[in-house]
Design a protein around this motif. Structure first.
Motif, mmCIF file in Angstrom:
data_model
loop_
_atom_site.group_PDB
_atom_site.id
_atom_site.type_symbol
_atom_site.label_atom_id
_atom_site.label_comp_id
_atom_site.label_asym_id
_atom_site.label_seq_id
_atom_site.Cartn_x
_atom_site.Cartn_y
_atom_site.Cartn_z
ATOM 1 N N LEU A 6 0.665 -0.891 0.043
ATOM 2 C CA LEU A 6 -0.053 0.252 -0.150
ATOM 3 C C LEU A 6 0.840 1.169 0.103
ATOM 4 O O LEU A 6 0.556 2.083 -0.816
ATOM 5 N N SER A 7 1.806 1.396 0.855
ATOM 6 C CA SER A 7 2.615 2.883 0.935
ATOM 7 C C SER A 7 3.343 2.982 -0.754
ATOM 8 O O SER A 7 3.787 3.863 -0.277
ATOM 9 N N GLU A 8 4.131 1.469 -1.514
ATOM 10 C CA GLU A 8 4.693 2.080 -2.402
ATOM 11 C C GLU A 8 3.033 3.227 -3.065
ATOM 12 O O GLU A 8 3.616 3.721 -4.432
ATOM 13 N N GLN A 9 2.396 3.151 -2.797
ATOM 14 C CA GLN A 9 1.276 4.102 -3.637
ATOM 15 C C GLN A 9 1.297 4.793 -3.776
ATOM 16 O O GLN A 9 0.768 6.350 -4.375
ATOM 17 N N PHE A 10 1.849 5.636 -2.205
ATOM 18 C CA PHE A 10 2.145 6.638 -1.829
ATOM 19 C C PHE A 10 2.864 7.807 -1.965
ATOM 20 O O PHE A 10 4.240 7.457 -2.103
ATOM 21 N N THR A 11 2.590 9.117 -2.195
ATOM 22 C CA THR A 11 3.676 10.068 -1.445
ATOM 23 C C THR A 11 4.009 9.729 -0.727
ATOM 24 O O THR A 11 3.439 9.803 0.556
ATOM 25 N N PRO A 12 6.254 10.795 0.162
ATOM 26 C CA PRO A 12 5.735 10.855 1.475
ATOM 27 C C PRO A 12 5.089 11.118 2.586
ATOM 28 O O PRO A 12 4.299 10.941 3.121
ATOM 29 N N GLU A 13 4.341 12.173 1.780
ATOM 30 C CA GLU A 13 3.767 13.420 1.882
ATOM 31 C C GLU A 13 1.651 12.830 2.395
ATOM 32 O O GLU A 13 1.348 12.503 3.329
ATOM 33 N N LYS A 26 -8.598 9.069 -3.262
ATOM 34 C CA LYS A 26 -7.592 8.046 -4.465
ATOM 35 C C LYS A 26 -6.549 7.054 -3.590
ATOM 36 O O LYS A 26 -5.680 7.126 -4.240
ATOM 37 N N TRP A 27 -7.148 6.756 -2.397
ATOM 38 C CA TRP A 27 -5.959 6.781 -1.454
ATOM 39 C C TRP A 27 -7.081 5.124 -1.495
ATOM 40 O O TRP A 27 -8.254 4.613 -1.432
ATOM 41 N N PRO A 28 -6.177 4.098 -1.321
ATOM 42 C CA PRO A 28 -6.770 2.802 -0.920
ATOM 43 C C PRO A 28 -7.176 1.948 0.458
ATOM 44 O O PRO A 28 -7.241 2.901 0.839
ATOM 45 N N ALA A 29 -8.583 1.223 0.051
ATOM 46 C CA ALA A 29 -9.134 0.839 0.926
ATOM 47 C C ALA A 29 -8.137 -0.179 2.149
ATOM 48 O O ALA A 29 -7.411 -0.312 1.262
ATOM 49 N N ILE A 30 -8.685 0.175 3.280
ATOM 50 C CA ILE A 30 -7.564 -1.230 4.087
ATOM 51 C C ILE A 30 -8.124 -1.632 4.895
ATOM 52 O O ILE A 30 -9.119 -1.658 4.726
ATOM 53 N N ARG A 31 -7.320 -2.898 5.238
ATOM 54 C CA ARG A 31 -8.154 -3.851 5.923
ATOM 55 C C ARG A 31 -6.496 -4.314 7.868
ATOM 56 O O ARG A 31 -5.686 -4.003 7.349
ATOM 57 N N VAL A 32 -7.614 -4.467 8.591
ATOM 58 C CA VAL A 32 -6.311 -4.356 9.401
ATOM 59 C C VAL A 32 -6.938 -5.889 10.127
ATOM 60 O O VAL A 32 -7.562 -6.271 10.143
ATOM 61 N N GLY A 33 -5.808 -6.479 10.728
ATOM 62 C CA GLY A 33 -5.694 -7.588 11.307
ATOM 63 C C GLY A 33 -5.006 -7.208 13.213
ATOM 64 O O GLY A 33 -4.763 -6.704 13.377
ATOM 65 N N ILE A 34 -6.039 -7.532 14.357
ATOM 66 C CA ILE A 34 -5.678 -7.527 15.427
ATOM 67 C C ILE A 34 -5.837 -8.727 15.963
ATOM 68 O O ILE A 34 -6.809 -9.083 15.442
ATOM 69 N N GLY A 35 -5.203 -8.659 17.337
ATOM 70 C CA GLY A 35 -4.940 -9.938 17.860
ATOM 71 C C GLY A 35 -4.670 -9.350 19.280
ATOM 72 O O GLY A 35 -4.465 -8.975 19.957
ATOM 73 N N ILE A 36 -5.369 -10.011 20.438
ATOM 74 C CA ILE A 36 -5.823 -9.204 21.520
ATOM 75 C C ILE A 36 -5.530 -10.816 22.510
ATOM 76 O O ILE A 36 -5.863 -12.010 22.687
ATOM 77 N N SER A 37 -4.411 -10.389 23.570
ATOM 78 C CA SER A 37 -4.473 -11.723 24.494
ATOM 79 C C SER A 37 -4.445 -11.278 26.102
ATOM 80 O O SER A 37 -4.074 -9.685 26.183
#
Length: 289
Positions: free
Chosen positions: A43-50, A121-132
C-alpha cells in the motif's frame, strides 16, 4: 506528556490517585492489543511520502480515539501498527472486554473510512487485530538514555503472534482463550477458530474470533455458528468424515468468513492419508511468526 498515552479523562484521576504519577514496574493481569494494516508495504508504495503521512495520521488518530474511549493506553506505533494495553496505569476490571470492544470498533472504523479514502484516491484498508490477556510486567523500561512506559511477558508476545495469524485464518480479529474466558459473560459472541501452538511458545492456546454482541447477530448467523462449532468439535475428536461433510456445507455460507474451512478440509485430507494416527490432540503448531 501522559495525555499522549492515556485518555485525557484519566489524567486527573491519575494525578489524584494514591499512586500519584509514579510509574514503577509491577506485575498485573492485563490485556494487550496489536492492530496492523494488511499488506501495508504494498500500500505504501502507492503514496508520496506526504500522502503516506496524511493517510497514517487519519487512520491512527481515529483508531487511537477508539482505544482512548475504551480506557486503553497506547504503548507505541510502529509504522502502521498500533500496540495498546488495558489495566494500567489505572485499574480496569473490564480490561479484556474494553480491548475486544476497541477491536470490533476499529474494524467498523476501517469500513467507514473506505469510501472516504477512495474519494481521496487512497486505497481501502484491512486491519488484523490480536488480543491476549494474562500476567504482564508494566512500567517505565529502557536505559539511562531513553525509557518507555510499556508491557512485557509471554502474554504480550502471544498477542503479537496471533495478530499475525489473522491473515492466515481469513479473520479480522483473534483473541486467546484467556481473553475469551474473561468476556464470556459479557454478551460478546465468538467463533472458535483453532487449537494451536505458536512459534516460540510451548503452551497450547485456543483462539477465537469475536463477532459482536449477541443482539447484533441475526438468527441465521447464530445457526451457522452452531454448525461451525459442531464441525470443529468433530474435527478435534478425530471424526474426519463427519467434520469434512460439515465443513463442505459451511464453505457455502455467506454469514461467516470461509477461508478457515479450506484450511480444515486440507488438514482432513492430509490426516485421511495417514495410517494409525496416534496421540491425536487436534493441536496445530505454527512454524512461522
Amino acid at each position: 506528556m501522559f495525555n499522549q498515552y492515556v485518555p485525557p479523562a484519566y489524567i486527573e484521576k491519575l494525578i489524584h490517585s494514591a499512586k500519584g504519577t509514579e510509574l514503577k514496574t509491577e506485575r498485573r493481569e492485563m490485556s494487550v492489543l496489536f492492530a496492523d494494516i494488511r499488506n501495508f508495504t504494498t500500500l505504501s508504495e502507492q503514496f508520496t511520502p506526504e500522502e503516506l503521512s496524511d493517510f497514517l495520521k487519519e487512520y491512527l488518530t481515529q483508531a487511537t480515539g477508539i482505544i482512548f474511549e475504551n480506557k486503553g493506553t497506547i504503548d507505541k506505533y510502529v509504522g502502521d501498527m498500533v500496540m495498546a494495553f488495558w489495566n494500567a496505569p489505572l485499574e480496569d476490571a473490564d480490561h479484556a472486554l474494553n480491548a475486544v470492544v476497541s477491536a470490533l470498533n476499529i474494524i467498523t472504523l476501517t469500513e467507514t473510512l473506505t469510501p472516504i479514502f477512495l474519494a481521496k484516491k487512497w486505497p481501502a484498508i484491512r486491519v488484523g487485530i490480536g488480543i491476549s490477556t494474562g500476567d504482564m510486567v508494566v512500567g517505565d523500561m529502557g536505559s539511562n538514555y531513553r525509557k518507555a512506559y510499556t508491557v512485557l511477558g509471554d502474554a504480550v508476545n502471544l498477542g503479537s503472534r496471533i495478530e499475525s495469524l489473522t491473515k492466515y485464518y481469513g479473520v479480522d480479529i483473534l483473541i486467546t482463550n484467556s481473553t475469551y474466558n474473561a468476556i464470556l459473560s459479557k454478551g460478546i459472541i465468538c467463533r472458535k477458530i483453532d487449537k494451536i501452538r505458536v512459534k516460540g511458545q510451548k503452551a497450547v492456546v485456543d483462539v477465537y474470533e469475536p463477532l459482536g454482541f449477541n443482539h447484533q447477530l441475526d438468527d441465521m448467523t447464530l445457526k451457522v455458528l452452531d454448525m461451525h462449532h459442531d464441525a470443529l468439535n468433530k474435527y478435534l475428536a478425530g471424526n474426519w468424515q463427519e467434520s469434512q461433510a460439515l465443513f463442505i456445507k459451511l464453505k457455502q455460507n455467506t454469514y461467516l468468513s470461509t477461508i478457515i474451512y479450506d484450511i480444515y478440509l486440507a488438514r482432513i485430507e492430509t490426516m485421511a492419508n495417514k495410517q494409525n494416527i496416534k496421540d491425536w490432540d487436534g493441536v496445530y503448531s505454527h512454524e512461522s511468526k
